[in-house]
Design a protein around this motif. Sequence first.
Motif, PDB file in Angstrom:
ATOM      1  N   LEU A 228     -31.232  45.146  66.653  1.00  0.00           N
ATOM      2  CA  LEU A 228     -31.369  44.051  65.694  1.00  0.00           C
ATOM      3  C   LEU A 228     -30.444  44.333  64.520  1.00  0.00           C
ATOM      4  O   LEU A 228     -30.451  45.434  63.965  1.00  0.00           O
ATOM      5  N   LEU A 229     -29.632  43.347  64.147  1.00  0.00           N
ATOM      6  CA  LEU A 229     -28.705  43.498  63.029  1.00  0.00           C
ATOM      7  C   LEU A 229     -29.354  43.001  61.742  1.00  0.00           C
ATOM      8  O   LEU A 229     -29.694  41.818  61.622  1.00  0.00           O
ATOM      9  N   ILE A 230     -29.565  43.911  60.805  1.00  0.00           N
ATOM     10  CA  ILE A 230     -30.019  43.559  59.461  1.00  0.00           C
ATOM     11  C   ILE A 230     -29.083  44.271  58.486  1.00  0.00           C
ATOM     12  O   ILE A 230     -29.094  45.500  58.391  1.00  0.00           O
ATOM     13  N   GLU A 231     -28.273  43.504  57.795  1.00  0.00           N
ATOM     14  CA  GLU A 231     -27.312  44.106  56.884  1.00  0.00           C
ATOM     15  C   GLU A 231     -28.017  44.688  55.656  1.00  0.00           C
ATOM     16  O   GLU A 231     -29.134  44.298  55.324  1.00  0.00           O
ATOM     17  N   ASN A 232     -27.343  45.614  55.004  1.00  0.00           N
ATOM     18  CA  ASN A 232     -27.961  46.287  53.864  1.00  0.00           C
ATOM     19  C   ASN A 232     -28.338  45.308  52.761  1.00  0.00           C
ATOM     20  O   ASN A 232     -27.610  44.358  52.494  1.00  0.00           O
ATOM     21  N   PRO A 233     -29.473  45.557  52.115  1.00  0.00           N
ATOM     22  CA  PRO A 233     -29.937  44.658  51.055  1.00  0.00           C
ATOM     23  C   PRO A 233     -29.525  45.144  49.671  1.00  0.00           C
ATOM     24  O   PRO A 233     -29.217  46.329  49.475  1.00  0.00           O
ATOM     25  N   ILE A 234     -29.552  44.240  48.712  1.00  0.00           N
ATOM     26  CA  ILE A 234     -29.418  44.624  47.317  1.00  0.00           C
ATOM     27  C   ILE A 234     -30.408  43.804  46.498  1.00  0.00           C
ATOM     28  O   ILE A 234     -30.562  42.596  46.703  1.00  0.00           O
ATOM     29  N   ASP A 235     -31.099  44.485  45.586  1.00  0.00           N
ATOM     30  CA  ASP A 235     -32.048  43.842  44.687  1.00  0.00           C
ATOM     31  C   ASP A 235     -31.245  43.306  43.503  1.00  0.00           C
ATOM     32  O   ASP A 235     -31.015  44.011  42.510  1.00  0.00           O
ATOM     33  N   VAL A 236     -30.812  42.059  43.620  1.00  0.00           N
ATOM     34  CA  VAL A 236     -29.885  41.488  42.638  1.00  0.00           C
ATOM     35  C   VAL A 236     -30.486  41.442  41.232  1.00  0.00           C
ATOM     36  O   VAL A 236     -29.847  41.901  40.276  1.00  0.00           O
ATOM     37  N   PRO A 237     -31.699  40.902  41.028  1.00  0.00           N
ATOM     38  CA  PRO A 237     -32.241  40.870  39.660  1.00  0.00           C
ATOM     39  C   PRO A 237     -32.357  42.257  39.033  1.00  0.00           C
ATOM     40  O   PRO A 237     -32.069  42.434  37.846  1.00  0.00           O
ATOM     41  N   ARG A 238     -32.765  43.236  39.826  1.00  0.00           N
ATOM     42  CA  ARG A 238     -32.920  44.584  39.281  1.00  0.00           C
ATOM     43  C   ARG A 238     -31.568  45.170  38.884  1.00  0.00           C
ATOM     44  O   ARG A 238     -31.427  45.807  37.837  1.00  0.00           O
ATOM     45  N   TRP A 239     -30.559  44.966  39.727  1.00  0.00           N
ATOM     46  CA  TRP A 239     -29.231  45.493  39.418  1.00  0.00           C
ATOM     47  C   TRP A 239     -28.656  44.791  38.181  1.00  0.00           C
ATOM     48  O   TRP A 239     -28.095  45.439  37.293  1.00  0.00           O
ATOM     49  N   GLN A 240     -28.811  43.466  38.110  1.00  0.00           N
ATOM     50  CA  GLN A 240     -28.285  42.732  36.964  1.00  0.00           C
ATOM     51  C   GLN A 240     -28.998  43.132  35.672  1.00  0.00           C
ATOM     52  O   GLN A 240     -28.369  43.193  34.611  1.00  0.00           O
ATOM     53  N   ALA A 241     -30.294  43.418  35.755  1.00  0.00           N
ATOM     54  CA  ALA A 241     -31.014  43.893  34.575  1.00  0.00           C
ATOM     55  C   ALA A 241     -30.449  45.231  34.111  1.00  0.00           C
ATOM     56  O   ALA A 241     -30.315  45.489  32.903  1.00  0.00           O
ATOM     57  N   GLY A 242     -30.103  46.094  35.071  1.00  0.00           N
ATOM     58  CA  GLY A 242     -29.509  47.383  34.721  1.00  0.00           C
ATOM     59  C   GLY A 242     -28.157  47.239  34.049  1.00  0.00           C
ATOM     60  O   GLY A 242     -27.787  48.048  33.185  1.00  0.00           O
ATOM     61  N   LEU A 243     -27.421  46.200  34.417  1.00  0.00           N
ATOM     62  CA  LEU A 243     -26.109  45.965  33.811  1.00  0.00           C
ATOM     63  C   LEU A 243     -26.215  45.592  32.338  1.00  0.00           C
ATOM     64  O   LEU A 243     -25.231  45.705  31.593  1.00  0.00           O
ATOM     65  N   GLN A 244     -27.376  45.132  31.922  1.00  0.00           N
ATOM     66  CA  GLN A 244     -27.562  44.721  30.526  1.00  0.00           C
ATOM     67  C   GLN A 244     -27.872  45.891  29.606  1.00  0.00           C
ATOM     68  O   GLN A 244     -27.884  45.737  28.389  1.00  0.00           O
ATOM     69  N   GLN A 245     -28.125  47.063  30.182  1.00  0.00           N
ATOM     70  CA  GLN A 245     -28.509  48.213  29.378  1.00  0.00           C
ATOM     71  C   GLN A 245     -27.280  48.869  28.737  1.00  0.00           C
ATOM     72  O   GLN A 245     -26.197  48.887  29.319  1.00  0.00           O
ATOM     73  N   PRO A 246     -27.420  49.409  27.524  1.00  0.00           N
ATOM     74  CA  PRO A 246     -26.287  50.079  26.865  1.00  0.00           C
ATOM     75  C   PRO A 246     -25.902  51.358  27.600  1.00  0.00           C
ATOM     76  O   PRO A 246     -26.731  52.001  28.243  1.00  0.00           O
ATOM     77  N   VAL A 247     -24.631  51.713  27.477  1.00  0.00           N
ATOM     78  CA  VAL A 247     -24.094  52.880  28.173  1.00  0.00           C
ATOM     79  C   VAL A 247     -23.940  54.038  27.201  1.00  0.00           C
ATOM     80  O   VAL A 247     -23.371  53.880  26.115  1.00  0.00           O
ATOM     81  N   ASP A 248     -24.448  55.191  27.567  1.00  0.00           N
ATOM     82  CA  ASP A 248     -24.284  56.405  26.773  1.00  0.00           C
ATOM     83  C   ASP A 248     -22.889  56.965  27.054  1.00  0.00           C
ATOM     84  O   ASP A 248     -22.567  57.292  28.205  1.00  0.00           O
ATOM     85  N   PRO A 249     -22.036  57.107  26.043  1.00  0.00           N
ATOM     86  CA  PRO A 249     -20.681  57.633  26.273  1.00  0.00           C
ATOM     87  C   PRO A 249     -20.669  59.000  26.945  1.00  0.00           C
ATOM     88  O   PRO A 249     -19.715  59.337  27.653  1.00  0.00           O
ATOM     89  N   HIS A 250     -21.719  59.788  26.721  1.00  0.00           N
ATOM     90  CA  HIS A 250     -21.777  61.101  27.366  1.00  0.00           C
ATOM     91  C   HIS A 250     -21.822  60.951  28.888  1.00  0.00           C
ATOM     92  O   HIS A 250     -21.251  61.774  29.613  1.00  0.00           O
TER      93      HIS A 250
ATOM     94  N   ILE B 165     -24.700  37.579  47.351  1.00  0.00           N
ATOM     95  CA  ILE B 165     -26.097  37.221  47.095  1.00  0.00           C
ATOM     96  C   ILE B 165     -26.668  36.427  48.266  1.00  0.00           C
ATOM     97  O   ILE B 165     -27.791  36.691  48.731  1.00  0.00           O
ATOM     98  N   GLU B 166     -25.918  35.474  48.781  1.00  0.00           N
ATOM     99  CA  GLU B 166     -26.403  34.645  49.885  1.00  0.00           C
ATOM    100  C   GLU B 166     -26.612  35.467  51.153  1.00  0.00           C
ATOM    101  O   GLU B 166     -27.516  35.190  51.939  1.00  0.00           O
ATOM    102  N   ARG B 167     -25.811  36.507  51.329  1.00  0.00           N
ATOM    103  CA  ARG B 167     -25.835  37.258  52.585  1.00  0.00           C
ATOM    104  C   ARG B 167     -26.728  38.496  52.541  1.00  0.00           C
ATOM    105  O   ARG B 167     -27.297  38.897  53.565  1.00  0.00           O
ATOM    106  N   HIS B 168     -26.893  39.093  51.358  1.00  0.00           N
ATOM    107  CA  HIS B 168     -27.541  40.406  51.280  1.00  0.00           C
ATOM    108  C   HIS B 168     -28.744  40.457  50.348  1.00  0.00           C
ATOM    109  O   HIS B 168     -29.262  41.557  50.113  1.00  0.00           O
ATOM    110  N   ALA B 169     -29.178  39.345  49.810  1.00  0.00           N
ATOM    111  CA  ALA B 169     -30.302  39.373  48.864  1.00  0.00           C
ATOM    112  C   ALA B 169     -31.498  40.087  49.486  1.00  0.00           C
ATOM    113  O   ALA B 169     -31.841  39.878  50.653  1.00  0.00           O
ATOM    114  N   LEU B 170     -32.154  40.913  48.707  1.00  0.00           N
ATOM    115  CA  LEU B 170     -33.223  41.777  49.200  1.00  0.00           C
ATOM    116  C   LEU B 170     -34.361  41.005  49.848  1.00  0.00           C
ATOM    117  O   LEU B 170     -34.854  41.402  50.915  1.00  0.00           O
TER     118      LEU B 170
END
Length: 426
Positions: free
Chosen positions: A219-241, A396-401
């Motif tokens: 059975l072919l099931i392509e890898n998933p990505i949790d889009v809302p969770r990843w996008q929420a992580g993108l909003q977080q500030p980055v520590d230069p260290h 998103i259309e192809r891999h949404a979790l």
Amino acid sequence: MQVCFVALNALPAIDPTIPGPIGGIETRSWTLARSIAQSPDVELRFAIRHHGRVRTTHYSGVTIVPMIDRLLSLRHAVATRVDVVPTFPFLKLKQWSWNLLWQMPLLAICRPFKPRPPATPQPLPALRNLPTDLFCTFGVQSTSAQVVATGRAIGKPVVLMLGSDGDLHPLFQQETDERDQYGTSGRIGRYTLLNADLIVVQSATQQKRLRDEFSRDSLLIENPIDVPRWQAGLQQPVDPHMTRGLDRYVLWVGRSDTGPKRPEECLEIARRCPNVHFLMVLNPYDPIVERHIHQTAPPNVRIIERVPFEEMPKLFKQAAIFLNTSSFEGFPNTFLQSAITGIPVGSLVVMGDYLREIDLGFCADGDLDALAQFVQQSWDTPREAERVDAVRQRVIERHALARQSQKLIEAFRTLLDTYGSRDGET
């Protein structure tokens, strides 16, 4: 429906306070587990291995089944420096360390080396009495073989989810004790592939190889990505260290081994692009390789050891390009993460058809100069916003979790129905 996932090294992906490398199997298994556990009619357990007590046994609706191995750290330390071989003296030294003088005797006393595994994989005692309707295991290796053996011993079906193209190694077509680069013998690999009740593949290529080389449907099931969770992580500030002071870079993620990730090829690309900054997330694995990479890295490469899974969106957020130098993959989660972040992928060898189909990046078909040229061009000329948005929408259309996890739930139900009917007939 009660389901038990088995991915013994996944605890660092589950609990960000636990140090340890996080690879594709760990990311994929935990991403699917969290999603499937939200289904009101599924009870999900997740078997992991740890050297001591876990902080809690409940995460995101999933019940953790810890398999305690007090010697885990010790065995890993010895395994990175010593190989077990089938002929006398049964040990082959890869790298000397004075610590071996106490580590090896202690390990030998607590758990003697066994150069030859049992002819048939043995069930895992910790799983035999676990309340579950089916097992789901990840990757072709000795643990998955034991999960399959457990299922056969107690009459429960087992789903095997391939973790990479390496799970279809040619050795696994033979009854041989010869091993692949990760220590899995042909005998173990073949047993796992032929006796799992359902095999889930990541790509059409794996599906065709499994059919042609092992006469198994899948059975072919392509890898998933949790889009809302990843996008929420993108909003977080980055520590230069975290980024070693860089605010823009080519990102490479892998572990320090001589296997498929090939970190040394990243250094070669960096040497060809001296005005481009590179950031390597080099998960510790082989101390010889790790030391070599640190010693030979050119000035435009900065290296960090490990980033917790929850922090990864921050690294992608400031990347200009994601670089992959692997000799083989399954379906890289990092490609999906790049697409949602909005950065192109430069691949040395893998996933060329997919990158072209989705317009996610470029595959150099092994040509280092061509890949370096792509990296330089992408660094100098970022993609237009419209093109980035189009790629993101395709992924998103192809891999949404939610979509991928529902496919897996339906596959579990179908398998249980079929398995129950088969048992009824016998």
